[in-house]
Structure formats: C-alpha cells, structure tokens
Write an enzyme that holds these catalytic residues in place. Structure first.
Site, PDB file in Angstrom:
ATOM      1  N   GLU A   1       0.829  -1.207   0.000  1.00  0.00           N
ATOM      2  CA  GLU A   1       0.000   0.000   0.000  1.00  0.00           C
ATOM      3  C   GLU A   1       0.865   1.259   0.000  1.00  0.00           C
ATOM      4  O   GLU A   1       0.652   2.173  -0.799  1.00  0.00           O
ATOM      5  CB  GLU A   1      -0.912  -0.013   1.239  1.00  0.00           C
ATOM      6  CG  GLU A   1      -1.777   1.219   1.394  1.00  0.00           C
ATOM      7  CD  GLU A   1      -2.812   1.359   0.291  1.00  0.00           C
ATOM      8  OE1 GLU A   1      -3.671   0.470   0.174  1.00  0.00           O
ATOM      9  OE2 GLU A   1      -2.753   2.348  -0.451  1.00  0.00           O
TER      10      GLU A   1
ATOM     11  N   SER B   1      -7.414   2.637  -3.409  1.00  0.00           N
ATOM     12  CA  SER B   1      -6.088   2.956  -2.887  1.00  0.00           C
ATOM     13  C   SER B   1      -5.161   3.503  -3.949  1.00  0.00           C
ATOM     14  O   SER B   1      -4.159   4.126  -3.625  1.00  0.00           O
ATOM     15  CB  SER B   1      -5.427   1.676  -2.371  1.00  0.00           C
ATOM     16  OG  SER B   1      -5.739   1.459  -1.046  1.00  0.00           O
TER      17      SER B   1
ATOM     18  N   GLY C   1     -24.626  12.803 -14.020  1.00  0.00           N
ATOM     19  CA  GLY C   1     -24.584  13.621 -12.808  1.00  0.00           C
ATOM     20  C   GLY C   1     -23.961  12.834 -11.666  1.00  0.00           C
ATOM     21  O   GLY C   1     -23.416  11.739 -11.862  1.00  0.00           O
TER      22      GLY C   1
ATOM     23  N   ASP D   1     -23.268  10.387  -8.627  1.00  0.00           N
ATOM     24  CA  ASP D   1     -23.770   9.081  -8.184  1.00  0.00           C
ATOM     25  C   ASP D   1     -22.843   8.529  -7.101  1.00  0.00           C
ATOM     26  O   ASP D   1     -21.683   8.923  -7.012  1.00  0.00           O
ATOM     27  CB  ASP D   1     -23.880   8.108  -9.369  1.00  0.00           C
ATOM     28  CG  ASP D   1     -22.591   8.018 -10.168  1.00  0.00           C
ATOM     29  OD1 ASP D   1     -21.590   7.533  -9.611  1.00  0.00           O
ATOM     30  OD2 ASP D   1     -22.568   8.452 -11.341  1.00  0.00           O
TER      31      ASP D   1
ATOM     32  N   ASP E   1       0.994   4.249  -2.838  1.00  0.00           N
ATOM     33  CA  ASP E   1       0.677   5.646  -2.557  1.00  0.00           C
ATOM     34  C   ASP E   1       1.788   6.567  -3.049  1.00  0.00           C
ATOM     35  O   ASP E   1       1.532   7.544  -3.752  1.00  0.00           O
ATOM     36  CB  ASP E   1       0.444   5.843  -1.050  1.00  0.00           C
ATOM     37  CG  ASP E   1      -0.802   5.116  -0.558  1.00  0.00           C
ATOM     38  OD1 ASP E   1      -1.618   4.698  -1.403  1.00  0.00           O
ATOM     39  OD2 ASP E   1      -0.965   4.954   0.662  1.00  0.00           O
TER      40      ASP E   1
ATOM     41  N   ASP F   1     -17.997  13.282 -16.258  1.00  0.00           N
ATOM     42  CA  ASP F   1     -19.003  12.419 -15.646  1.00  0.00           C
ATOM     43  C   ASP F   1     -18.799  10.961 -16.090  1.00  0.00           C
ATOM     44  O   ASP F   1     -18.526  10.704 -17.261  1.00  0.00           O
ATOM     45  CB  ASP F   1     -20.385  12.926 -16.089  1.00  0.00           C
ATOM     46  CG  ASP F   1     -21.504  12.393 -15.232  1.00  0.00           C
ATOM     47  OD1 ASP F   1     -21.223  11.701 -14.234  1.00  0.00           O
ATOM     48  OD2 ASP F   1     -22.681  12.676 -15.552  1.00  0.00           O
ATOM     49  N   VAL F   2     -18.913  10.055 -15.144  1.00  0.00           N
ATOM     50  CA  VAL F   2     -18.834   8.625 -15.458  1.00  0.00           C
ATOM     51  C   VAL F   2     -20.246   8.063 -15.335  1.00  0.00           C
ATOM     52  O   VAL F   2     -20.889   8.239 -14.297  1.00  0.00           O
ATOM     53  CB  VAL F   2     -17.865   7.901 -14.496  1.00  0.00           C
ATOM     54  CG1 VAL F   2     -17.852   6.398 -14.761  1.00  0.00           C
ATOM     55  CG2 VAL F   2     -16.465   8.494 -14.615  1.00  0.00           C
TER      56      VAL F   2
END
Ligand SMILES: *[C@@H]1O[C@H](CO)[C@@H](O)[C@H](O)[C@H]1NC(C)=O
Ligand SMILES: *[C@@H]1O[C@H](CO)[C@@H](O)[C@H](O)[C@H]1NC(C)=O
Ligand SMILES: *[C@@H]1O[C@H](CO)[C@@H](O)[C@H](O)[C@H]1NC(C)=O
Ligand SMILES: *[C@@H]1O[C@H](CO)[C@@H](O)[C@H](O)[C@H]1NC(C)=O
Length: 610
Positions: free
Chosen positions: A300, A523, A584, A586, A304, A565-566
C-alpha cells in the site's frame, strides 16, 4: 452550620463519608455508551490486568458549531471569506473545551489518583496511560481480548460508564467500544500478466490508444487522460502533498527509484528527497525486512508514493507512518498500543503550524465498526484540518455497496444492509472512487475469480452523518432517479453520500520488492487524484491565491464543471448489482474524473508561461 436542617446535615455527612473513600464520586455512574461487537470478532479472556492502555478522553469541544460555520465560509467560493483559512490558534480557540468541562474531568481523574500523560493542543483530547485494572475502575467496565477472524487481537470494552455529571462533558473515551481497523483499500498485487476483459474496446483517440494499456496503466496514460501533461510545477517551495500510512506500512525508496527511472526519469530525485515522518512508534525509513516481505508489507505505501510521484513528481512529498496498530500479543504485559491511530495522526497534524495542503489516505473500515460518538469526534478533527486549508482525500473502499456475505447491520437485528465506510462517510473529507478503461471511463469492477475476491469502487450513504447541504440537491436527484423504491431499506437516503470524485483504479504499473507488477483499488485512485488536486493548488499558489482547502463545497458548486461524468457501471456488492453510475453525481464515481486544464481555470489558477 447554623440554619442547616437535620436532613441537610445528614446529606452533608453522607457526602463527607463518601468523600472519605479513596474514590470520591460526586454522582453515581451511569452507562455512557454501548456498541455491539461487530461480526467477525470473538470474545476471548478478560484482558490481563497489567496490560497498559493509552486511553484517549474526548472532552466536549467548546464551540464546534462556530468552527463548522467558519469552515463552510472559507470553503465556499461564493462567500467573501473564501480561502481565508484559519490559523492553528484560531482553530484551538474554537474547539478548546469550557473551563467547567476541563475542571470536572480533572477532578474525576484526580479522585482516581490519575494524572494526564498528554493533551492535544486544544486540550479537547486528554490522554492517560493506565493498566487495564485502573481503566476498569475509572470507567466501571470490564475489558476483554477480542480476536478477529483474520487473527487480529484488540483489548476492548463494548460498554462503559461515567459519573452522571460528566455525561455532558465527555463525548467519547477510546479504546473502549471502537472496533475500527484501518484496512488498506488495495486490491491484489499481481506480478504476472493480467487478462483483459473481452468487452474492452481500446480508445479511438490515437494518442490515448498509444499511451494507455488497460492491463498496465502508467503515469503517461494518466497525464494524457486527465490533461496534466506538460504542466510545470511553479510553487514547489510553498506547496506540499502528503499521505498517511498505518499497519506498519512504510514507503520503500529503492522501489520508488525503480518506478521513477522507468516511468518518470526526470523526477528520480524524489526517491531520495521525499520526507518520511514517524509517529507513535511507527516504522521508519529502511528497506523491507524478511518478515515484512513475507507479510507483503508496504504494498500500500509503495502504491501511494508511486501514484503521487508519478503524476506530481516536483511537489515535495511527505509520508506519515503512524504506529499503534496490531499485531498485539495479549499474553505479554509490555505496554502495547491498542489505540486508534487515526486520532494520534490527526491530533499530530493539528499541532503543526503548517499542514501539507493535500493529504491522501487509502485506509478505511465499515462505518458500523466505529461507535457514532467516536466517528463524530474524529470527523470533527478532520473538519479542523479542513478549516486550516488542507484537502483530505480518502479512498471510498473496494467493496461497492458492501462485500458479498458481509452486509449485515450491527444494531442487534442482523438485518441486511448496504455497508457505509468510515472515514469516507465523514462530510468534511473528499471520498474518491475508482474507474477503469478510458473511452469512456467506467466504474472499476473485477468479478471474483480464482484466487481473487471481487473488487468494485465503494460507495454509499452514512448512517451517522446527515446529508450535508453542499450535496443535498445531487443526492435527492439520484435517489429519486433510482426509481421504484429500489434498494429501499438497504441504505439511508438521508445520510452523507459518497464518493465525491473518482479516478483510475485498476492495474497500476508499480514496483514492490524490486519487481514490477500491477496493483488496483481506490487505494490507487486516491493518491492519483490527490496528486492532481495538489497540481491545481500549485496553479492557484502561482496566481497568488490560497490553496483549495476542504474541496467539497467548491466541487459541488463549481469544480464539477471540470470533471468528466462517469455514467456506466455500478457499485456491485451485497449480492446485488448495486448503485448504478448515472448522469450527474452518483454514489459510485461521485461527480466524475478530473479534467485538469478545466479545473485549473475554474479554480483561478495560473498555467506556467501565461
Ligand atoms: C500492456 O501491458 C502488459 C503488461 O505489462 C504487456 O504484457 C503488454 O504487452 C502491453 N500491451 C501493449 C499493447 O503494449
Ligand atoms: C523478493 O525479491 C527477491 C529477489 O528477487 C526474491 O528472491 C524473493 O522471493 C522476493 N520475495 C517476495 C516475498 O516476493
Ligand atoms: C446476529 O448474529 C450473531 C452472529 O452470527 C448472533 O450471535 C446473534 O444471535 C444474531 N442476533 C439475532 C437477533 O439474530
Ligand atoms: C439515517 O441517517 C440519519 C441521518 O444521519 C440518522 O440520524 C439515522 O439514525 C440513520 N438511520 C439509521 C437506521 O441508521
């Protein structure tokens, strides 16, 4: 004593008799809080009485309402105070407890012969280090060791009490009822070729097609897709970006060096230069030990730092590694920190005169593992960081609406519920969901397959925090659009809904233990998006403006115009298809993924050279 009635005299004598006992209690104890032990935890023996607990006492803050009001003002682009962030001193003045609260708490500790071992700078948290038997007397409770199905052990008391006169002066005491565990939202590191979904269509855009490989996405793809390519950092002397590590994770310099050498050679000095800060006995700056390699530590932390440096290699990077996490061995009487590392970390930040302007955190847990009062106080600390002008970004989780088979309420009824995650459910942080593919980007989703669990962008609605006003219209429209009372009773339509934004989160090219592989998860999305927000701050600083600070009021009123937008895919989980992504906002991909040039323009930033 003249004038005292016999009854009053008797009462006085009784009081004095009580005072003469070693533990003077002004009012009787009453249960302050109880919280169900979440599923997956098994109660073992009573905790060893000499096991030392670092107890955190959350004293009621003096004026959180005023802090919150000012946070909204300085974060709202239409307000005259926009960008006028508070100083460390301003924040302390607002949240410091009343004299009455502090003196009552001190009197209670005194009566038990307990001296505080530390205070937060605003004195709204008091820390005392005590053996279990002393804490049990102080809170009129019993501590047991609890073991999680994965072997993690903690010492907790799911029900505890306070003298009645303190109930209004102390919000929370931990560790008691909180079973929160920082979980890393990384999904499967794979160092073998991955198979591409048969429905995948490569981008028709020639440039994008050339730089974006769906089975191994690289910084060059992100730069092209999100439009940061060619941007030159202008404010590296003032700007900083940070990320938080828990669970013994620490970023490895040699892996970052290999990553940058391959994907960002001009930024290679970052591998040497980034700063590593250690808190509460967290791990330092050293190569992975054989034990850490065997436990897969730092997958992790490496993700990062590599995601941030890949997109924003010139801005100074700070890594915080906070200790205080499992493994814990209850048979040892040595002091073991089984406290809540988030709180140590956020209180450390609030003591700083200057906090990095953007901080990425990829760890979270189910909201219901955290008792409400404690979640509220930790969230209040995040509000204080936001008021100081810092954007806090948290991963929205990798389980969609909840991991299959785990979607059970923790209120004693075991009813089926979608699971919200904390801290993303805190309204004062910005929660980041995950996407995959490029033209268009869709919700990140990998069904379960041999050796791999399912993975979807996490999203949902809080049961603790009401819908904040900045997203009320968007959330109402979404819930109405779901239609046919879909999923009614499984989620809380009046709660804070998340995520707020999204970014790529599948198959990041990446190094660990000197070897290249790919890794996924919100992550990955969170440090990537944090790196881009930090670049927007860079452009603002270059234009003589303050950093964006707490992002959400800006995102929902202005910033969304700089997001793509996805609209395809859904937050799978809990055995259902889950919330769909729609036009929009979600609760899967939020308002969308970044379009950097548009964001810079909307934010009043300056591009280099103009
Ligand atoms: C995409 O990446 C994978 C994994 O690194 C590699 O095997 C494959 O050849 C790449 N595809 C293209 C078209 O470059
Ligand atoms: C780490 O890398 C070394 C050298 O390539 C290899 O021998 C070892 O198996 C790797 N360890 C793990 C846990 O992947
Ligand atoms: C809920 O589930 C737990 C764990 O499986 C069980 O111990 C408990 O009795 C259940 N409670 C109810 C009300 O069904
Ligand atoms: C739903 O959310 C509201 C607002 O945060 C909260 O007050 C309420 O307790 C929640 N309901 C449940 C069933 O958790």
């Amino acid at each position: 004593m003249a004038g005292l009635t016999a009854a009053a005299l008797l009462a006085l004598l009784v009081t004095q008799a009580v005072s003469a006992t070693p533990v003077r209690v002004r009012t009787p104890y009453e249960v302050k809080e109880s919280h169900f032990v979440p599923r997956g935890w098994k109660k073992l023996d009573r905790a060893p009485e000499n096991h030392v607990i670092d107890l955190q006492i959350g004293v009621k803050q003096g004026n959180f309402a005023a802090l919150e009001k000012q946070l909204y003002e300085v974060s709202d682009p239409s307000h005259e105070r926009y960008g006028q962030h508070l100083s460390a001193e301003d924040v302390r003045e607002l949240v410091k407890p009343s004299d009455e609260s502090l003196s009552l708490v001190h009197e209670w500790l005194d009566a038990h012969g307990i001296a505080p071992s530390a205070y937060s700078s605003a004195k709204d948290w008091i820390k005392v280090s005590l053996p279990v038997d002393a804490v049990e007397r102080l809170l009129d409770t019993e501590y047991h060791t609890y073991e999680h199905a994965d072997g993690t052990r903690v010492v907790r008391a799911p029900r505890w009490s306070l003298p009645r006169n303190l109930h209004g002066h102390i919000d929370t005491v931990q560790p008691t009822t909180s079973f929160f565990r920082a979980r890393a939202n990384k999904y499967d590191y794979i160092d073998a070729p991955v198979s591409v979904s048969s429905s995948y269509v490569a981008p028709s855009d020639e440039t994008l097609c050339k730089v974006c490989n769906v089975s191994s996405v690289t910084p060059e793809c992100f730069e092209t897709l999100y439009g940061t390519k060619g941007y030159k950092v202008q404010a590296a002397g003032e700007n900083q970006i940070a990320f938080a590590n828990y669970l013994g994770e620490h970023p490895i310099r040699t892996d970052l060096e290999k990553f940058l050498a391959k994907y960002r050679p001009e930024g290679i000095s970052q591998a040497r230069d980034f700063e590593q800060l250690v808190l509460q006995g967290g791990p330092g700056d050293y190569p992975l030990t054989p034990g850490e390699l065997a436990r897969s530590t730092s997958k992790e932390a490496n993700l990062d730092v590599q995601a941030i440096a890949g997109i924003n290699w010139e801005t100074p990077i700070v890594s915080y590694s906070t200790g205080g996490s499992p493994p814990f061995d209850p048979s040892k009487s040595t002091p073991v920190n089984t406290n809540e590392p988030y709180l140590d970390w956020v209180n450390f930040l609030l003591d700083l005169d200057s906090i990095p302007q953007v901080i990425s955190t990829s760890y979270s847990d189910d909201e219901q593992t955290v008792p409400r009062a404690y979640a509220e106080r930790v969230c209040a600390q995040f509000a204080a960081v936001g008021a100081r002008g810092t954007s806090l970004l948290f991963a929205s989780g990798d389980d969609g609406v909840g991991a299959d088979g785990a979607c059970v309420s923790n209120d004693g009824t075991n009813s089926t519920r979608f699971l919200a995650g904390f801290p993303p459910s805190c309204p004062y942080v910005t929660a980041v969901g995950a996407t995959m593919e490029f033209e268009p980007e869709v919700v990140a989703y990998r069904p379960a397959s041999a050796g791999h669990g399912a993975y979807t962008s996490g999203g949902g609605f809080s049961n603790y925090f009401p819908t904040p006003r900045y997203q009320r219209a968007e959330v109402a429209a979404y819930v109405e659009g779901l239609g046919d009372a879909k999923y009614d009773g499984l989620y809380n339509a009046s709660g804070r809904a998340y995520p707020d934004v999204a970014a790529q989160g599948l198959y990041f090219a990446y190094f660990w233990n000197g070897t290249e592989g790919v890794i996924s998860g919100t992550s990955a999305s969170t440090p990537l998006l944090s790196g881009i927000v930090s670049l927007v701050n860079d452009a603002r600083l270059a234009a003589g403006r303050p950093p964006l600070g707490w992002l959400n009021p800006w995102l929902y009123s202005e910033g969304y115009k700089g997001l793509s937008d996805v609209t395809s895919g859904s937050a799978h989980g809990c055995g259902v298809e889950g919330f769909p992504a729609v036009e929009g906002w979600d609760p899967v991909t939020g308002l969308g993924t970044p379009n950097f040039p548009a964001l810079v323009k909307l934010a009043g930033g300056r591009f280099h050279g103009n």
